[in-house]
Design an enzyme around this catalytic site. Structure first.
Site, PDB file in Angstrom:
ATOM      1  N   LEU A 213      47.673  45.424  97.472  1.00  0.00           N
ATOM      2  CA  LEU A 213      48.806  45.080  96.606  1.00  0.00           C
ATOM      3  C   LEU A 213      48.401  45.345  95.163  1.00  0.00           C
ATOM      4  O   LEU A 213      47.452  44.734  94.668  1.00  0.00           O
ATOM      5  CB  LEU A 213      49.131  43.592  96.801  1.00  0.00           C
ATOM      6  N   HIS A 214      49.091  46.277  94.494  1.00  0.00           N
ATOM      7  CA  HIS A 214      48.690  46.546  93.110  1.00  0.00           C
ATOM      8  C   HIS A 214      49.818  47.007  92.189  1.00  0.00           C
ATOM      9  O   HIS A 214      49.650  47.024  90.974  1.00  0.00           O
ATOM     10  CB  HIS A 214      47.593  47.616  93.089  1.00  0.00           C
ATOM     11  N   ARG A 215      50.974  47.398  92.735  1.00  0.00           N
ATOM     12  CA  ARG A 215      52.001  47.970  91.870  1.00  0.00           C
ATOM     13  C   ARG A 215      52.569  46.926  90.912  1.00  0.00           C
ATOM     14  O   ARG A 215      52.838  45.793  91.302  1.00  0.00           O
ATOM     15  CB  ARG A 215      53.118  48.597  92.695  1.00  0.00           C
TER      16      ARG A 215
END
Length: 372
Positions: A213-215
């Site tokens: 998860l990074h956006r």
């Protein structure tokens, strides 16, 4: 024949997997062409950068621009200012950029302003979501590129609609899959990764979910981040979740007071991991939950069900032919998709055309025809 030089640009983690097979192919033909590798330093974690370069057998860059962090505008501007003197010194026959990060568009802009041809690898991908910085980078880079290499047929159609001449577009396949296939036998077992981080757990092959998860759209909005983490907590009660946590994501989780949400013993948090570690984690997972574009492709190649935590994808072939399902951030849709995978095994999918590990060879053949 006079030897010519191609400047190859990498900037952030996704670029490393894309440039590795291209550099390997260029090494084989150095009697006619040499390459000059520029690392912009957009990915500023030196330890992680060293890990990727070593694991993927990428030579040390000829220059590191060391631009570091900053806003999109700051980062792009610093890259452009530091990249121009490199082109004045090297005088390349072309500049090759990959993917859709800030380094891609920044270096492409400098090159085209100096009348140096731009080669874009992974051209034509579109999410049709202009809120994504990567989408802007993709569209602009394609418009200034002279030679555009695509990974799937739909990319060709996007480029034609945007006024790109067909003769400049070449369908070659996916260099990310070149890297994956070349490194499968070197993947580090997930058990070793857990042990190295003192996270040894009674987790078995095919009996855990892998989460990334990074956006910004997912981690910068407190409500969206909370909703996603609560969904993951629910899933972890049915299936352990291994979660290599991006530094940006960790900071947001901490700032929003959400560490307790992921403190369950069935959510195994890790620091960012190297490519071979991630490959091992993916290989042995029951399913992958992600907002990463690259993981959508890699899971399709591996035949691992992928649950994409976004409202869209620039890689539609992973949905149409592969193992990917787009669920967005709605907890009910996420849970329903995971339950379906646990019950039925999920989408089986198939390997898309030209995802055969030979994309870099096709790219090199076109480069030699056009530029040498």
């Amino acid at each position: 024949m006079t030897k010519k030089t191609i400047v190859c640009v990498v900037g952030a983690r996704p670029n490393f997997m894309k440039i590795a097979p291209i550099i390997k192919a260029l090494k084989k033909t150095q009697e006619h062409v040499s390459f000059y590798l520029v690392h912009t330093g957009q990915h500023y974690d030196q330890a992680m950068k060293a890990s990727f370069f070593q694991q993927l057998d990428i030579p040390e860059p000829d220059i590191d621009l060391e631009v570091g962090s900053g806003s999109h505008s700051e980062q792009t501007a610093h890259i452009m200012l530091r990249f121009e003197p490199v082109l004045d010194k090297v005088k390349p026959c072309a500049v090759l950029v990959v993917g859709d990060v800030n380094s891609t568009v920044a270096c492409g802009l400098v090159a085209v302003k100096k009348a140096i041809p731009v080669i874009h690898v992974e051209a034509g991908l579109r999410s049709h979501d202009r809120q994504m910085p990567e989408e802007i980078n993709r569209v602009l880079t394609d418009q200034i590129s002279d030679t555009l290499f695509t990974t799937e047929r739909s990319a060709h159609e996007h480029l034609l609609k945007e006024g790109i001449e067909s003769r400049r577009i070449h369908f070659v396949g996916n260099v990310m899959i070149d890297t994956l296939r070349a490194n499968l036998e070197h993947a580090i077992a997930f058990t070793e990764t857990l042990k190295n981080y003192d996270k040894a757990q009674p987790v078995k092959v095919g009996e855990y979910a892998l989460l990334t998860l990074h956006r910004p759209s997912n981690v910068d909005d407190p409500r969206t981040l909370t909703r996603l983490l609560l969904s993951i907590a629910g899933i972890s009660r049915k299936l352990p979740v291994i979660f290599p946590i991006h530094p940006r994501t960790h900071n947001q989780i901490k700032q929003q007071g959400l560490l307790d949400v992921i403190s369950s013993p069935t959510i195994i948090g890790l620091p960012p991991v190297g490519y071979l570690q991630m490959l091992g984690l993916m290989q042995s997972a029951k399913l992958v939950l992600t907002d990463s574009g690259g993981l959508q492709e890699e899971t399709t190649s591996l035949g691992i069900p992928c649950v994409t935590l976004r409202e869209n994808t620039e890689r539609p072939i992973t949905v149409e032919q592969g193992t990917n399902t787009i669920v967005g951030t709605d907890p009910e849709k996420i849970q329903a998709c995971v339950d379906d995978i646990l019950t039925t095994g999920g989408k089986s999918g198939r390997i898309p055309e030209y995802w055969d590990g030979k994309a870099a060879e096709r790219i090199l053949a076109e480069i030699k025809r056009i530029y040498l």
